[in-house]
Motif scaffolding. Structure first.
Motif, PDB file in Angstrom:
ATOM      1  N   HIS A  50       0.854  -1.190   0.000  1.00  0.00           N
ATOM      2  CA  HIS A  50       0.000   0.000   0.000  1.00  0.00           C
ATOM      3  C   HIS A  50       0.890   1.240   0.000  1.00  0.00           C
ATOM      4  O   HIS A  50       2.128   1.145   0.047  1.00  0.00           O
ATOM      5  CB  HIS A  50      -0.976  -0.006   1.178  1.00  0.00           C
ATOM      6  N   ARG A 105      -5.936   0.343  -4.661  1.00  0.00           N
ATOM      7  CA  ARG A 105      -7.028   0.480  -3.704  1.00  0.00           C
ATOM      8  C   ARG A 105      -6.653   1.406  -2.560  1.00  0.00           C
ATOM      9  O   ARG A 105      -7.492   2.140  -2.036  1.00  0.00           O
ATOM     10  CB  ARG A 105      -7.437  -0.890  -3.137  1.00  0.00           C
ATOM     11  N   SER A 106      -5.374   1.377  -2.159  1.00  0.00           N
ATOM     12  CA  SER A 106      -4.970   2.278  -1.080  1.00  0.00           C
ATOM     13  C   SER A 106      -5.027   3.732  -1.519  1.00  0.00           C
ATOM     14  O   SER A 106      -5.282   4.625  -0.711  1.00  0.00           O
ATOM     15  CB  SER A 106      -3.569   1.908  -0.571  1.00  0.00           C
ATOM     16  N   LYS A 137      -8.760   4.454  -1.295  1.00  0.00           N
ATOM     17  CA  LYS A 137      -9.173   4.512   0.106  1.00  0.00           C
ATOM     18  C   LYS A 137      -8.761   5.827   0.749  1.00  0.00           C
ATOM     19  O   LYS A 137      -9.519   6.400   1.551  1.00  0.00           O
ATOM     20  CB  LYS A 137      -8.560   3.339   0.870  1.00  0.00           C
ATOM     21  N   ARG A 138      -7.578   6.318   0.425  1.00  0.00           N
ATOM     22  CA  ARG A 138      -7.091   7.573   1.013  1.00  0.00           C
ATOM     23  C   ARG A 138      -7.560   8.800   0.244  1.00  0.00           C
ATOM     24  O   ARG A 138      -7.097   9.907   0.509  1.00  0.00           O
ATOM     25  CB  ARG A 138      -5.550   7.550   1.057  1.00  0.00           C
ATOM     26  N   ARG A 139      -8.440   8.597  -0.711  1.00  0.00           N
ATOM     27  CA  ARG A 139      -9.027   9.703  -1.491  1.00  0.00           C
ATOM     28  C   ARG A 139      -7.945  10.550  -2.174  1.00  0.00           C
ATOM     29  O   ARG A 139      -7.973  11.780  -2.149  1.00  0.00           O
ATOM     30  CB  ARG A 139      -9.930  10.566  -0.601  1.00  0.00           C
ATOM     31  N   HIS A 167     -14.452  -3.761  -1.616  1.00  0.00           N
ATOM     32  CA  HIS A 167     -13.717  -3.089  -0.535  1.00  0.00           C
ATOM     33  C   HIS A 167     -14.225  -1.669  -0.327  1.00  0.00           C
ATOM     34  O   HIS A 167     -14.295  -1.195   0.816  1.00  0.00           O
ATOM     35  CB  HIS A 167     -12.224  -3.055  -0.860  1.00  0.00           C
ATOM     36  N   ALA A 168     -14.561  -0.988  -1.406  1.00  0.00           N
ATOM     37  CA  ALA A 168     -14.977   0.412  -1.312  1.00  0.00           C
ATOM     38  C   ALA A 168     -16.236   0.586  -0.481  1.00  0.00           C
ATOM     39  O   ALA A 168     -16.471   1.667   0.075  1.00  0.00           O
ATOM     40  CB  ALA A 168     -15.190   0.988  -2.712  1.00  0.00           C
ATOM     41  N   TYR A 189     -14.958   1.474   2.999  1.00  0.00           N
ATOM     42  CA  TYR A 189     -13.968   2.522   3.215  1.00  0.00           C
ATOM     43  C   TYR A 189     -14.549   3.625   4.086  1.00  0.00           C
ATOM     44  O   TYR A 189     -15.728   3.983   3.951  1.00  0.00           O
ATOM     45  CB  TYR A 189     -13.510   3.116   1.871  1.00  0.00           C
ATOM     46  N   PRO A 222     -10.283  10.135   4.919  1.00  0.00           N
ATOM     47  CA  PRO A 222      -9.066   9.447   4.493  1.00  0.00           C
ATOM     48  C   PRO A 222      -8.132   9.108   5.626  1.00  0.00           C
ATOM     49  O   PRO A 222      -7.240   8.288   5.490  1.00  0.00           O
ATOM     50  CB  PRO A 222      -8.420  10.432   3.509  1.00  0.00           C
TER      51      PRO A 222
END
Length: 278
Positions: A177, A220-221, A224-226, A268-269, A272, A276
């Motif tokens: 990630h 994806r990371s 996830k962290r926008r 996964h989303a 989330y 972030p």
């Protein structure tokens, strides 16, 4: 009994065990980490390093800096066992894999030591030591600074090349990630280093499916962290082109596994966090 790391020296004293890279034998011995009092002094002021477990930076007589990081359980066992272990198998395996990859020229940290000592609960506590990668930031911090197009292109290419070299060396990373990808983008050619090889495995050949799974875990990371707007389609393209190189058939083979990973991303989303930083 605990095992060994090929090429490392094993020392023992006062109920503690130390495996040390011979290159750093003298400066590590000078820290006297087998002594409980010296070990306690070393941990004073320990702080989290990039969201990972408690760590401390210790200057070595060689002029380099040691990053000494406590080994912690994650997942469901984290709240129960914390930094206590039944055996030292995992930290030994982590440093063993790192050492093998480093010798093969993969972009991973320089492994220095594994330290283990008995706790009051008669379980093991452990720490892993690597050389600090100076003048680097992790990829999350890098994207948060809103780099310009040139800096983004250079960093994305360096990251793509680094992950390709890791996979080509036979490594399967357990948790790729943004926080486990360090970038050095100052003077000189940009470089990426991949860290945290806990639970990583070495295989003869990393399959295309596994490669794409890890690439999309990294993607994806970003989501996830926008930070996808900071990376943008150009950043994604530069990373993938650097990873594939001139092997267009290899690139097409990788993309056959993309639909499955996009389904995984959508799943996964759903979980989330809205922030972030959560």
């Amino acid at each position: 009994m605990p095992g060994n790391i090929p090429g490392f020296r094993r020392l023992q004293r006062d109920g503690a065990l130390l495996w040390v890279n011979p290159r750093f034998d003298e400066p590590v011995r000078a820290l006297d980490l087998l002594d409980p009092a010296a070990r306690e002094r070393a941990w004073r002021g320990a702080a989290s390093e990039g969201g990972r477990g408690p760590a401390v930076r210790l200057p070595l007589a060689s002029g380099e800096t040691l990053l000494l990081r406590r080994s912690l359980h994650g997942g469901m066992l984290g709240p129960i066992l914390g930094d206590h272990w039944l055996t030292l198998r995992r930290p030994l395996a982590e440093v063993g894999v790192t050492s093998t990859l480093r010798a093969a020229g993969a972009p991973v940290p320089t492994p220095v030591l594994v330290l283990g000592w008995r706790s009051a609960r008669l379980l093991w506590q452990a720490a892993v030591g690597t050389i600090v990668e100076e003048d680097t930031v992790d990829a999350r911090v890098f994207l948060e600074t809103a780099p310009d197009s040139r800096a983004l292109r250079e960093a994305a290419c360096a990251a793509g090349l680094a992950v390709r070299r890791l996979h080509d060396a036979g490594a399967q990373h357990a948790d790729l990630h943004l926080g486990n990808l360090l970038l050095r983008t100052g003077s000189g050619e940009p470089r990426a280093i991949i860290i945290d090889l806990d639970k990583a495995h070495l295989v003869d050949q990393v399959s295309a499916a596994r490669r794409m799974r890890e690439l999309m875990r990294l993607y994806r990371s970003v989501v996830k962290r926008r930070l996808l707007d900071r990376l943008g389609p150009d950043g994604v393209r530069h990373f993938f082109e650097a990873y594939v190189g001139n092997d267009h058939q290899f690139g097409r083979t990788l993309l056959t596994h993309l639909p499955r990973e996009l389904r995984r991303l959508r799943l996964h989303a759903l979980h989330y966090p809205s922030s972030p930083d959560a």
